[in-house]
Design an enzyme around this catalytic site. Structure first.
Site, PDB file in Angstrom:
ATOM      1  N   ASP A  10     -19.089  32.914   7.653  1.00 31.99           N
ATOM      2  CA  ASP A  10     -18.782  33.620   8.495  1.00 31.99           C
ATOM      3  C   ASP A  10     -20.517  34.021   9.151  1.00 31.99           C
ATOM      4  O   ASP A  10     -20.814  33.433   8.835  1.00 31.99           O
ATOM      5  CB  ASP A  10     -18.692  35.197   7.174  1.00 31.99           C
ATOM      6  CG  ASP A  10     -18.158  36.340   8.595  1.00 31.99           C
ATOM      7  OD1 ASP A  10     -17.650  36.955   9.490  1.00 31.99           O
ATOM      8  OD2 ASP A  10     -18.918  37.470   8.401  1.00 31.99           O
ATOM      9  N   SER A  11     -19.727  34.646  10.235  1.00 29.29           N
ATOM     10  CA  SER A  11     -21.245  34.971  11.325  1.00 29.29           C
ATOM     11  C   SER A  11     -22.104  35.983  10.686  1.00 29.29           C
ATOM     12  O   SER A  11     -23.754  35.702  10.569  1.00 29.29           O
ATOM     13  CB  SER A  11     -20.743  36.000  12.260  1.00 29.29           C
ATOM     14  OG  SER A  11     -20.596  36.935  11.998  1.00 29.29           O
ATOM     15  N   GLY A  43     -18.806  37.725  17.608  1.00 27.96           N
ATOM     16  CA  GLY A  43     -17.540  38.295  18.134  1.00 27.96           C
ATOM     17  C   GLY A  43     -17.558  38.097  19.598  1.00 27.96           C
ATOM     18  O   GLY A  43     -16.913  38.084  20.550  1.00 27.96           O
ATOM     19  N   CYS A  73     -14.016  34.065   8.924  1.00 23.01           N
ATOM     20  CA  CYS A  73     -13.994  35.254   9.974  1.00 23.01           C
ATOM     21  C   CYS A  73     -13.172  35.153  11.186  1.00 23.01           C
ATOM     22  O   CYS A  73     -12.535  33.923  11.654  1.00 23.01           O
ATOM     23  CB  CYS A  73     -15.555  34.379  10.754  1.00 23.01           C
ATOM     24  SG  CYS A  73     -16.232  35.005  12.363  1.00 23.01           S
ATOM     25  N   ASN A  74     -12.759  36.020  11.581  1.00 29.67           N
ATOM     26  CA  ASN A  74     -11.397  35.476  12.636  1.00 29.67           C
ATOM     27  C   ASN A  74     -11.532  35.071  13.838  1.00 29.67           C
ATOM     28  O   ASN A  74     -11.454  34.545  14.072  1.00 29.67           O
ATOM     29  CB  ASN A  74     -10.989  37.283  13.033  1.00 29.67           C
ATOM     30  CG  ASN A  74     -10.245  37.450  11.619  1.00 29.67           C
ATOM     31  OD1 ASN A  74      -8.706  38.030  11.711  1.00 29.67           O
ATOM     32  ND2 ASN A  74     -11.264  38.065  10.257  1.00 29.67           N
ATOM     33  N   SER A  75     -13.207  35.845  14.209  1.00 27.50           N
ATOM     34  CA  SER A  75     -13.745  35.234  15.399  1.00 27.50           C
ATOM     35  C   SER A  75     -14.173  33.906  15.890  1.00 27.50           C
ATOM     36  O   SER A  75     -13.471  33.105  15.941  1.00 27.50           O
ATOM     37  CB  SER A  75     -14.769  35.678  16.045  1.00 27.50           C
ATOM     38  OG  SER A  75     -15.428  37.455  15.627  1.00 27.50           O
ATOM     39  N   GLU A 152     -23.716  45.343   9.293  1.00 22.19           N
ATOM     40  CA  GLU A 152     -24.934  44.122   9.788  1.00 22.19           C
ATOM     41  C   GLU A 152     -26.155  44.885   9.274  1.00 22.19           C
ATOM     42  O   GLU A 152     -26.888  44.847   8.351  1.00 22.19           O
ATOM     43  CB  GLU A 152     -25.460  43.596  10.190  1.00 22.19           C
ATOM     44  CG  GLU A 152     -24.360  41.923  10.241  1.00 22.19           C
ATOM     45  CD  GLU A 152     -23.850  40.860   9.579  1.00 22.19           C
ATOM     46  OE1 GLU A 152     -25.255  41.064   8.979  1.00 22.19           O
ATOM     47  OE2 GLU A 152     -22.749  40.808   9.300  1.00 22.19           O
ATOM     48  N   CYS A 184     -10.440  41.428  11.146  1.00 26.67           N
ATOM     49  CA  CYS A 184     -12.490  40.819  11.160  1.00 26.67           C
ATOM     50  C   CYS A 184     -12.543  41.346   9.857  1.00 26.67           C
ATOM     51  O   CYS A 184     -12.277  42.098   9.209  1.00 26.67           O
ATOM     52  CB  CYS A 184     -13.597  41.954  12.558  1.00 26.67           C
ATOM     53  SG  CYS A 184     -15.188  41.394  11.953  1.00 26.67           S
ATOM     54  N   THR A 185     -13.715  40.163   9.596  1.00 28.92           N
ATOM     55  CA  THR A 185     -13.906  40.251   8.100  1.00 28.92           C
ATOM     56  C   THR A 185     -14.577  41.022   7.855  1.00 28.92           C
ATOM     57  O   THR A 185     -15.008  41.758   6.043  1.00 28.92           O
ATOM     58  CB  THR A 185     -13.996  38.800   7.591  1.00 28.92           C
ATOM     59  OG1 THR A 185     -15.064  38.425   8.481  1.00 28.92           O
ATOM     60  CG2 THR A 185     -12.704  37.932   7.265  1.00 28.92           C
ATOM     61  N   HIS A 186     -15.302  41.573   8.908  1.00 29.28           N
ATOM     62  CA  HIS A 186     -16.616  43.042   8.514  1.00 29.28           C
ATOM     63  C   HIS A 186     -15.656  44.430   8.192  1.00 29.28           C
ATOM     64  O   HIS A 186     -16.476  45.289   7.394  1.00 29.28           O
ATOM     65  CB  HIS A 186     -17.424  43.168   9.917  1.00 29.28           C
ATOM     66  CG  HIS A 186     -18.665  42.146   9.155  1.00 29.28           C
ATOM     67  ND1 HIS A 186     -18.196  41.012   9.955  1.00 29.28           N
ATOM     68  CD2 HIS A 186     -20.168  41.802   9.052  1.00 29.28           C
ATOM     69  CE1 HIS A 186     -19.890  40.534   9.963  1.00 29.28           C
ATOM     70  NE2 HIS A 186     -20.362  40.715   9.797  1.00 29.28           N
TER      71      HIS A 186
HETATM   72  N1  DGL Z   1     -16.648  38.830  10.479  1.00 30.82           N
HETATM   73  C1  DGL Z   1     -16.487  38.328  11.364  1.00 30.82           C
HETATM   74  C2  DGL Z   1     -14.947  38.689  12.195  1.00 30.82           C
HETATM   75  O1  DGL Z   1     -14.460  37.874  11.008  1.00 30.82           O
HETATM   76  C3  DGL Z   1     -17.467  38.737  12.819  1.00 30.82           C
HETATM   77  C4  DGL Z   1     -17.529  38.268  14.327  1.00 30.82           C
HETATM   78  C5  DGL Z   1     -19.090  38.399  14.619  1.00 30.82           C
HETATM   79  O2  DGL Z   1     -20.051  38.261  13.842  1.00 30.82           O
HETATM   80  O3  DGL Z   1     -18.959  39.374  15.831  1.00 30.82           O
HETATM   81  O4  DGL Z   1     -14.718  38.636  13.365  1.00 30.82           O
END
Ligand code: DGL
Length: 269
Positions: A10-11, A43, A73-75, A152, A184-186
């Site tokens: 993930d990011s 994102g 991570c969706n992005s 974060e 978004c996984t966050h």
């Molecule tokens: N967890 C990431 C997602 O699912 C976050 C992306 C980001 O860093 O903006 O999109």
């Protein structure tokens, strides 16, 4: 049976919400996690840049001899999953289709909301997947810039977060959705605030559990699930971050649990 680890990336911290579900469903699997905290957020970045990062990280996970990669991570999944699948032989699982599947099971009215990063929503990945898999569903999507930055920073319930959530969720509220995909996984880490804003009649769906079910199914299909066997090496979880390991450990342990014991620093050249 295949004793090699599962790789997840993930990011930053968000993919830990997927790791939680993986550890709960597949407690005997070794795991390597990479959080690209030094380069988050993904994102707002151009697709080409996120694509490049996704390839770099997958390459890094491959160097740890992973048997399957979860793009947590969706992005990154929106930007790169198709390309990654055509480059690598190991199975790759994303989070977009699993999240939609869970939402389609939960909705009663067929009106589903999706919130995600600017990159994810602008990519049209959810809209395309829904049109293909669940054509009867009415989808309302909203980008939520700023949510990831709050998570974060370890802030998931301040007044500022509440105000931002209230403002950015207005379109999905206005659409009268009965189910909201946290795309978004966050965002599961903001679930309490999001739930307070949406009200108790709206079901919040995070992709973690459904993704873990998909991983289990893929491993079973190729006979690669690791089971408990007397004398086997104890299960381990390794965490890497391109950001500050101490911060990652503190927030990671808070968000994921005791499994985030040691975190190694990774520097991109
Ligand atoms: N967890 C990431 C997602 O699912 C976050 C992306 C980001 O860093 O903006 O999109």
């Amino acid at each position: 049976m295949d004793s090699r680890p599962i790789g997840v990336f993930d990011s930053g911290l968000g993919g830990l919400t997927v790791v939680r579900a993986l550890i709960d469903l597949l407690p005997h699997e070794h795991l390597v996690y990479f959080g690209d905290t030094g380069r988050f957020p993904y994102g707002p970045k151009p697709r080409e840049e996120v694509l490049k990062y996704a390839f770099q990280i997958t390459e890094l996970l491959m160097s740890h001899d992973v048997k399957l990669v979860v793009v947590g991570c969706n992005s990154a999944a929106a930007a790169a999953l198709t390309e990654l699948r055509s480059r690598y032989e190991v199975p790759l699982t994303g989070v977009i289709e699993p999240g939609l599947r869970a939402a389609a099971k939960a909705t009663r009215t067929g009106r589903i909301g999706v919130i995600g990063t600017v990159g994810t929503i602008a990519s049209g990945a959810y809209q395309r997947a829904a049109a293909h898999l669940f054509p009867g569903v009415e989808l309302t999507c909203a980008a939520c810039p700023g949510f990831v930055e709050f998570v974060e920073a370890g802030d998931v319930d301040s007044d500022q977060v509440f105000v931002l959530v209230e403002r950015l969720l207005a379109p999905v509220q206005a659409a009268g959705v009965d189910t909201l995909v946290l795309g978004c996984t966050h965002y599961p880490l903001l679930a309490r605030t999001i739930g307070d804003v949406m009200g108790r009649d709206v079901v919040l769906v995070s992709s973690g559990e459904e993704t873990a079910f998909e991983v289990a199914a893929v491993l079973d299909a190729i006979g690669a699930r690791r089971g408990p066997r007397p004398g086997d090496e104890p299960v381990w979880h390794k965490f890497f971050t391109s950001g500050d390991p101490a911060t990652f450990r503190t927030l990671g342990a808070r968000f994921l649990g005791p499994e985030v014991e040691s975190v190694e620093a990774w520097r991109w050249n």
